[in-house]
Design a protein around this motif. Structure first.
Motif, mmCIF file in Angstrom:
data_model
loop_
_atom_site.group_PDB
_atom_site.id
_atom_site.type_symbol
_atom_site.label_atom_id
_atom_site.label_comp_id
_atom_site.label_asym_id
_atom_site.label_seq_id
_atom_site.Cartn_x
_atom_site.Cartn_y
_atom_site.Cartn_z
ATOM 1 N N HIS A 163 0.896 -1.159 0.000
ATOM 2 C CA HIS A 163 0.000 0.000 0.000
ATOM 3 C C HIS A 163 0.935 1.210 0.000
ATOM 4 N N GLU A 219 -7.179 7.741 7.086
ATOM 5 C CA GLU A 219 -7.542 7.511 5.683
ATOM 6 C C GLU A 219 -8.829 8.235 5.288
ATOM 7 N N GLU A 220 -9.750 8.416 6.228
ATOM 8 C CA GLU A 220 -10.997 9.118 5.917
ATOM 9 C C GLU A 220 -10.754 10.576 5.547
ATOM 10 N N TYR A 256 -5.139 0.301 -3.059
ATOM 11 C CA TYR A 256 -5.404 1.296 -2.021
ATOM 12 C C TYR A 256 -6.583 2.136 -2.475
ATOM 13 N N TYR A 257 -7.071 2.962 -1.592
ATOM 14 C CA TYR A 257 -8.170 3.864 -1.926
ATOM 15 C C TYR A 257 -7.694 4.882 -2.960
ATOM 16 N N THR A 276 -9.563 -1.637 -4.303
ATOM 17 C CA THR A 276 -9.657 -1.989 -2.894
ATOM 18 C C THR A 276 -11.075 -2.423 -2.579
ATOM 19 N N GLN A 299 -13.813 -3.448 0.415
ATOM 20 C CA GLN A 299 -14.030 -3.230 1.841
ATOM 21 C C GLN A 299 -15.491 -3.464 2.169
ATOM 22 N N GLY A 346 -13.308 4.346 2.784
ATOM 23 C CA GLY A 346 -13.612 4.758 1.426
ATOM 24 C C GLY A 346 -15.066 4.595 1.042
ATOM 25 N N LYS A 347 -15.940 4.348 2.011
ATOM 26 C CA LYS A 347 -17.338 4.016 1.715
ATOM 27 C C LYS A 347 -18.065 5.128 0.960
ATOM 28 N N ARG A 383 -16.525 7.164 -1.227
ATOM 29 C CA ARG A 383 -15.741 7.576 -2.393
ATOM 30 C C ARG A 383 -15.475 6.429 -3.344
ATOM 31 N N TRP A 384 -16.468 5.744 -3.779
ATOM 32 C CA TRP A 384 -16.268 4.644 -4.728
ATOM 33 C C TRP A 384 -15.920 5.196 -6.098
#
Length: 172
Positions: free
Chosen positions: A78, A106-107, A137-138, A159, A161, A167-168, A170-171
């Motif tokens: 990563h 990460e958020e 990675y995101y 990635t 998840q 990343g929920k 930001r798909w």
């Protein structure tokens, strides 16, 4: 269009195959258009090839005692997580370090952050002798663009998840 040129590299220490065995010793490597086309490990043949190469105006670089070896492969990385190096995690280790520390950081990361940190990770990989990474990675698009700006080769995957990862929202 220029004809392809061959560059020769030689060293006292080259990791190579000879007679079906991996060896470390003197050798010379021919590189044409970025591809290794020949490896010579006999001193007499190397000397003759070096002379011929110079006579034809070819390029030869003797690296002396420096090691020539295939690059390493990092099969799970990563790159953008280079930013985590040096973080103090003492407070976060009491609970779930992934959710309490990594996800929290990460958020807040933007695609630009991911690209910048991925470049740092890519250059660190190259300095460590890694030439290929298997990466996910995101911010996949920013990640891919950043890696293409370096000399590092990469295999990228999206990635995956669950519903609660950083990343929920930001798909791509």
């Amino acid at each position: 269009m220029q004809p392809p040129t061959t560059t020769w590299l030689s060293s006292k220490y080259v990791w190579h195959l000879r007679g079906g065995e991996v060896r470390l010793g003197p050798a010379a490597i021919a590189i044409k258009d970025g591809i290794v086309t020949q490896v010579l490990s006999d001193e007499t043949i190397i000397s003759a090839q070096k002379k011929t190469t110079y006579e034809k105006g070819g390029a030869w670089q003797d690296l002396g005692d420096l090691l020539i070896t295939p690059s390493l492969v990092n099969a799970h990385t990563h790159l953008a997580m280079a930013c985590f190096r040096g973080l103090t995690i003492e407070d976060a280790t009491a609970g779930n370090v992934v959710e309490d520390l990594f996800f929290a950081v990460e958020e807040t990361m933007t695609p630009e952050d991911i690209a910048a940190f991925a470049k740092v990770g890519a250059y660190e990989s190259l300095l460590a002798g890694v030439g290929l990474v298997w990466e996910h990675y995101y911010g996949g698009e920013a990640l891919a663009e950043a890696i293409t700006q370096t000399s590092l080769c990469a295999v990228l995957a999206p990635t995956l998840q669950d519903l609660d990862g950083p990343g929920k929202e930001r798909w791509e």
